[in-house]
Design a protein around this motif. Sequence first.
Motif, short mmCIF file in Angstrom:
data_model
loop_
_atom_site.label_atom_id
_atom_site.label_comp_id
_atom_site.label_asym_id
_atom_site.label_seq_id
_atom_site.Cartn_x
_atom_site.Cartn_y
_atom_site.Cartn_z
N LYS A 209 -14.59 3.12 6.76
CA LYS A 209 -13.23 3.65 6.91
C LYS A 209 -13.10 4.46 8.20
O LYS A 209 -12.12 4.31 8.94
CB LYS A 209 -12.85 4.47 5.70
N THR B 111 -8.70 0.62 4.64
CA THR B 111 -9.18 1.76 3.86
C THR B 111 -9.01 1.52 2.37
O THR B 111 -9.94 1.75 1.59
CB THR B 111 -8.43 3.05 4.28
N SER B 112 -7.86 1.03 1.97
CA SER B 112 -7.65 0.78 0.54
C SER B 112 -8.52 -0.37 0.05
O SER B 112 -9.00 -0.36 -1.09
CB SER B 112 -6.18 0.56 0.22
N SER B 113 -8.77 -1.36 0.91
CA SER B 113 -9.67 -2.46 0.52
C SER B 113 -11.08 -1.94 0.30
O SER B 113 -11.74 -2.30 -0.69
CB SER B 113 -9.67 -3.55 1.60
N VAL B 114 -11.57 -1.10 1.19
CA VAL B 114 -12.89 -0.49 1.01
C VAL B 114 -12.91 0.31 -0.28
O VAL B 114 -13.82 0.16 -1.10
CB VAL B 114 -13.26 0.40 2.22
N ASP B 115 -11.90 1.14 -0.49
CA ASP B 115 -11.86 2.01 -1.68
C ASP B 115 -11.81 1.22 -2.99
O ASP B 115 -12.32 1.68 -4.00
CB ASP B 115 -10.66 2.95 -1.61
N GLU B 116 -11.20 0.04 -2.96
CA GLU B 116 -11.10 -0.78 -4.17
C GLU B 116 -12.43 -1.43 -4.55
O GLU B 116 -12.63 -1.78 -5.71
CB GLU B 116 -10.03 -1.85 -3.99
N ASP C 241 -22.21 0.85 -2.97
CA ASP C 241 -21.93 1.08 -1.56
C ASP C 241 -22.08 -0.27 -0.84
O ASP C 241 -22.63 -1.23 -1.39
CB ASP C 241 -22.92 2.09 -0.98
N ALA D 44 -19.55 2.96 2.91
CA ALA D 44 -18.13 2.71 2.68
C ALA D 44 -17.28 3.74 3.44
O ALA D 44 -16.28 3.38 4.07
CB ALA D 44 -17.82 2.74 1.19
N GLN D 45 -17.71 4.98 3.39
CA GLN D 45 -16.99 6.02 4.13
C GLN D 45 -17.07 5.75 5.63
O GLN D 45 -16.07 5.91 6.35
CB GLN D 45 -17.57 7.40 3.81
N LEU E 118 -18.05 2.42 -2.84
CA LEU E 118 -18.08 3.88 -2.81
C LEU E 118 -19.44 4.29 -2.28
O LEU E 118 -20.47 3.81 -2.77
CB LEU E 118 -17.87 4.44 -4.22
#
Length: 138
Positions: free
Chosen positions: A106, A90-95, A3, A102-103, A98
């Motif tokens: 976003k 959002t995709s940068s965080v997800d990559e 995270d 992180a949520q 977690l």
Amino acid sequence: MPDIATRADLELLLRHFYGRAFADPVLEPVFETLMVIGLDDHLPVMCDFWETILLRTGVYRGSVGAVHRALHGRHGFTDRHFDRWVELWTSSVDELFLGDVAQQAKSEAAGIAVGMQRRLLEPSRVRRPECPPGSADW
């Protein structure tokens, strides 16, 4: 995946995001000046901003409004710009991360985009629901 927990995590995320934004056909023109001058001066400010929002440090003391109003005047932001910014963030965080923070990163980004749309675009054109409580304001 870990995270987001530290300023170093935020710097990693921001470098990843900006690397993608600099190459994105929608966002690249908006970030052209930052690409030329580089991230070295901008990154500490952005780390302060996200560290204040996500890690509750209170280190950010700036105001994002004036900068984004000037950018809007120069580039004419549209819904597409905001949607793409949120999508890349959002995709940068997800990559990379977690977890709960992180949520939150976003969710906060989506709220920030809504707030900026509300302030920069005509109110009748904003098509998203209100910002969630606790979202960053300028």
